[in-house]
Design an enzyme around this catalytic site. Structure first.
Site, PDB file in Angstrom:
ATOM      1  N   GLY A 130       0.819  -1.208   0.000  1.00 49.20           N
ATOM      2  CA  GLY A 130       0.000   0.000   0.000  1.00 49.20           C
ATOM      3  C   GLY A 130       0.856   1.263   0.000  1.00 49.20           C
ATOM      4  O   GLY A 130       0.515   2.261  -0.651  1.00 49.20           O
ATOM      5  N   THR A 131       1.961   1.222   0.712  1.00 45.05           N
ATOM      6  CA  THR A 131       2.810   2.407   0.810  1.00 45.05           C
ATOM      7  C   THR A 131       3.317   2.816  -0.570  1.00 45.05           C
ATOM      8  O   THR A 131       3.214   3.982  -0.971  1.00 45.05           O
ATOM      9  CB  THR A 131       3.999   2.118   1.758  1.00 45.05           C
ATOM     10  OG1 THR A 131       3.458   1.805   3.045  1.00 45.05           O
ATOM     11  CG2 THR A 131       4.944   3.300   1.864  1.00 45.05           C
ATOM     12  N   ASN A 179      -7.434   3.773   9.161  1.00 49.23           N
ATOM     13  CA  ASN A 179      -6.807   2.612   9.778  1.00 49.23           C
ATOM     14  C   ASN A 179      -6.748   2.684  11.298  1.00 49.23           C
ATOM     15  O   ASN A 179      -6.564   1.670  11.961  1.00 49.23           O
ATOM     16  CB  ASN A 179      -5.388   2.440   9.231  1.00 49.23           C
ATOM     17  CG  ASN A 179      -4.588   3.714   9.282  1.00 49.23           C
ATOM     18  OD1 ASN A 179      -4.981   4.735   8.728  1.00 49.23           O
ATOM     19  ND2 ASN A 179      -3.462   3.685   9.960  1.00 49.23           N
ATOM     20  N   GLN A 205      -7.559  -0.334   3.937  1.00 52.77           N
ATOM     21  CA  GLN A 205      -8.348  -0.939   5.037  1.00 52.77           C
ATOM     22  C   GLN A 205      -9.771  -1.251   4.597  1.00 52.77           C
ATOM     23  O   GLN A 205     -10.562  -1.739   5.400  1.00 52.77           O
ATOM     24  CB  GLN A 205      -8.385   0.007   6.247  1.00 52.77           C
ATOM     25  CG  GLN A 205      -7.037   0.253   6.899  1.00 52.77           C
ATOM     26  CD  GLN A 205      -6.507  -0.934   7.709  1.00 52.77           C
ATOM     27  OE1 GLN A 205      -7.226  -1.908   7.964  1.00 52.77           O
ATOM     28  NE2 GLN A 205      -5.253  -0.873   8.097  1.00 52.77           N
ATOM     29  N   SER A 263      -3.715  -3.497  -0.596  1.00 56.03           N
ATOM     30  CA  SER A 263      -2.520  -4.212  -0.132  1.00 56.03           C
ATOM     31  C   SER A 263      -2.897  -5.631   0.283  1.00 56.03           C
ATOM     32  O   SER A 263      -4.024  -5.876   0.699  1.00 56.03           O
ATOM     33  CB  SER A 263      -1.961  -3.420   1.052  1.00 56.03           C
ATOM     34  OG  SER A 263      -0.879  -4.072   1.639  1.00 56.03           O
ATOM     35  N   HIS A 303      -1.537  -7.760   2.751  1.00 58.76           N
ATOM     36  CA  HIS A 303      -1.406  -8.339   4.095  1.00 58.76           C
ATOM     37  C   HIS A 303      -2.502  -7.940   5.074  1.00 58.76           C
ATOM     38  O   HIS A 303      -2.502  -8.397   6.216  1.00 58.76           O
ATOM     39  CB  HIS A 303      -0.014  -8.055   4.669  1.00 58.76           C
ATOM     40  CG  HIS A 303       0.252  -6.643   5.049  1.00 58.76           C
ATOM     41  ND1 HIS A 303       0.459  -6.255   6.335  1.00 58.76           N
ATOM     42  CD2 HIS A 303       0.357  -5.518   4.310  1.00 58.76           C
ATOM     43  CE1 HIS A 303       0.700  -4.959   6.381  1.00 58.76           C
ATOM     44  NE2 HIS A 303       0.639  -4.492   5.153  1.00 58.76           N
ATOM     45  N   THR A 332      11.510  -7.260 -11.825  1.00 62.88           N
ATOM     46  CA  THR A 332      10.924  -8.602 -11.929  1.00 62.88           C
ATOM     47  C   THR A 332       9.753  -8.730 -10.961  1.00 62.88           C
ATOM     48  O   THR A 332       9.878  -8.428  -9.779  1.00 62.88           O
ATOM     49  CB  THR A 332      11.990  -9.670 -11.612  1.00 62.88           C
ATOM     50  OG1 THR A 332      13.058  -9.497 -12.539  1.00 62.88           O
ATOM     51  CG2 THR A 332      11.417 -11.084 -11.724  1.00 62.88           C
ATOM     52  N   CYS A 355       1.444   1.474  12.263  1.00 64.10           N
ATOM     53  CA  CYS A 355       2.270   2.053  11.206  1.00 64.10           C
ATOM     54  C   CYS A 355       2.968   3.307  11.683  1.00 64.10           C
ATOM     55  O   CYS A 355       4.013   3.671  11.195  1.00 64.10           O
ATOM     56  CB  CYS A 355       1.422   2.412   9.998  1.00 64.10           C
ATOM     57  SG  CYS A 355       0.183   1.211   9.652  1.00 64.10           S
TER      58      CYS A 355
HETATM   59  N1  PMP Z   1      -2.856   2.863   3.907  1.00 62.59           N
HETATM   60  C1  PMP Z   1      -3.510   2.443   5.007  1.00 62.59           C
HETATM   61  C2  PMP Z   1      -4.842   3.043   5.332  1.00 62.59           C
HETATM   62  C3  PMP Z   1      -2.956   1.463   5.816  1.00 62.59           C
HETATM   63  O1  PMP Z   1      -3.609   1.047   6.902  1.00 62.59           O
HETATM   64  C4  PMP Z   1      -1.688   0.915   5.474  1.00 62.59           C
HETATM   65  C5  PMP Z   1      -1.038  -0.166   6.323  1.00 62.59           C
HETATM   66  N2  PMP Z   1      -1.001   0.121   7.676  1.00 62.59           N
HETATM   67  C6  PMP Z   1      -1.048   1.381   4.322  1.00 62.59           C
HETATM   68  C7  PMP Z   1      -1.661   2.350   3.562  1.00 62.59           C
HETATM   69  C8  PMP Z   1       0.288   0.866   3.911  1.00 62.59           C
HETATM   70  O2  PMP Z   1       0.186  -0.434   3.402  1.00 62.59           O
HETATM   71  P1  PMP Z   1       1.461  -1.415   3.383  1.00 62.59           P
HETATM   72  O3  PMP Z   1       1.679  -1.847   4.794  1.00 62.59           O
HETATM   73  O4  PMP Z   1       1.028  -2.527   2.489  1.00 62.59           O
HETATM   74  O5  PMP Z   1       2.600  -0.640   2.822  1.00 62.59           O
END
Ligand code: PMP
Length: 394
Positions: free
Chosen positions: A70-71, A150, A180, A200, A202, A238, A336
């Site tokens: 997500g980041t 989140n 989320q 994302s 995970h 890759t 986070c």
């Molecule tokens: N956006 C939100 C709202 C999140 O909760 C998170 C993860 N905590 C992220 C982005 C980032 O995702 P990732 O951990 O896959 O980089």
């Protein structure tokens, strides 16, 4: 008993996802760019995952780009779209409660000469929509709004907000961080007018280190990294084939028996909040102010899986570790941002005092959470809180 209530930080990988990833890693491990049959087999996994995701979102497979999570998807959306469209204007709007992976790229863009405005939220974490609309001007090129927060689980009325934005400025690029929200809501970006959508793996029982960005076919973005030409050059390197395959399956599983899972989560959330509200000196965050007795109609205006509670007079880290000793895993604010000394933008954004912020715990469920786990957690809170508060006053 072990109770994992930190599913917004990350989730356990599903067995089927893990089995698939093991197969791709150990048997079908070719490089998808290779011209031989091993390469082609690997490419088929990417194709299949892309098709599952595109079908789930009702978009075209060519509109999906895989990233490292997500980041990266948020960075690619914001920085990529800002630089590709800077001839049209230099103004970007986002909200005060975004994840750091949106907040920090916009601060980077500000340093690069873009003008940034942050739309405020009310005390329950819902956008004050009129204030957002007033920020839109002739230079606005990009608006980024998260779907589900989140930290407190507040949810924006994305459909309505986007249609109002489009009435004011039709061609502004709209990015939604749905990290989320994916698996908790049906999201159809094309129908809803979303140009860029982040998610994302995970958070939905998929692997870590994989995410994706939906990019509407008419929206221009620049890549952040160069070389190789994979994914049409927008995200070369890759491909992480096992994780991509895992993400595809995780999305499919997330929408399997969807209604049943979401109804269960809402019932647990309502029950948990009702029980927690009986404790002394607590404040429940992210719930609409009209909600007096945790009526389901109001609970359903929030995300099904996230509960945020401030326990006055107890430092969140103390409570976190006390719960941990009982086998319960939760988060203080957002996992986070817990590496950073600054206060959470969300908890500040909804107007909590420093003391309230320092005493806030997030409980986040997954569809695997059980009623027994919720009851055990409530029992432990009932036992621990009087003790921790007494300890503080000495
Ligand atoms: N956006 C939100 C709202 C999140 O909760 C998170 C993860 N905590 C992220 C982005 C980032 O995702 P990732 O951990 O896959 O980089």
């Amino acid at each position: 008993m072990e109770v994992y209530l930190d599913n917004s930080a990350t989730t356990k990988v599903s067995k089927e996802v893990m089995d698939l990833m093991t197969k791709v890693s150990c048997e079908d491990y070719g490089n998808p760019s290779s011209k031989h049959s091993m390469g082609m087999r690997a490419e088929q996994y990417i194709k299949k995952a892309t098709e599952i995701i595109a079908a789930t979102l009702k978009v075209h497979p060519r509109e999906i780009l895989f990233t490292s999570g997500g980041t990266e998807a948020n960075n690619l959306a914001l920085v990529g779209a800002a630089f590709a469209n800077n001839r049209r204007g230099n103004h970007i709007i986002t909200t005060r409660i975004e994840h750091p992976s949106v907040q920090e790229p916009v601060l980077f863009l500000e340093n690069c000469g873009f003008k940034i405005d942050f739309a405020p939220v009310d005390r329950s974490g819902r956008l004050i929509e009129e204030e957002l609309y007033q920020l839109i001007n002739k230079d606005t090129i990009l608006i980024s709004i998260m779907y589900v927060n989140n930290e407190i689980g507040s949810v924006q009325d994305i459909d309505k907000i986007i249609s109002e934005i489009r009435k004011i400025k039709r061609n502004v690029i709209i990015h939604v961080d749905a990290t989320q929200a994916i698996g908790k809501y049906y999201i159809y970006p094309e129908r809803e007018g979303i140009d860029l959508l982040t998610f994302s793996g995970h958070k939905i029982h998929g692997p870590k280190g994989i995410g994706a960005l939906y990019v509407h076919r008419k929206v221009k973005i620049n890549p952040l990294v160069y070389g190789g030409g994979q994914q049409r050059g927008f995200r070369p390197g890759t491909e992480n084939v096992p994780a991509i395959a895992g993400l595809g399956l995780a999305i499919q599983e997330a929408y399997d028996k969807f209604n049943h899972k979401i109804e269960k989560l809402y019932k647990f959330k309502q029950y948990f909040l009702r029980e927690v509200s009986k404790l002394d000196d607590i404040k429940i965050n992210g719930i609409p102010k009209e909600c007096e007795n945790f009526e389901m109609e109001y609970i359903k205006m929030t995300a099904p899986h996230i509960m945020s509670v401030s326990f006055e007079g107890v430092r969140s880290e103390v409570l976190l570790h006390a719960l941990e000793e009982k086998g319960i895993y939760v988060s203080s604010g957002s996992a986070c941002s817990s590496n950073s000394p600054e206060s959470s933008a969300t908890l500040t954004g909804i107007g909590l005092s420093t003391n309230q912020i320092d005493s806030t715990i997030r409980f986040s469920m997954s569809s695997w959470t059980t009623m027994e786990e919720i009851d055990y957690t409530i029992d432990q809170l009932n036992e621990l809180l009087p003790f921790l508060r007494r300890y503080r006053r000495r």
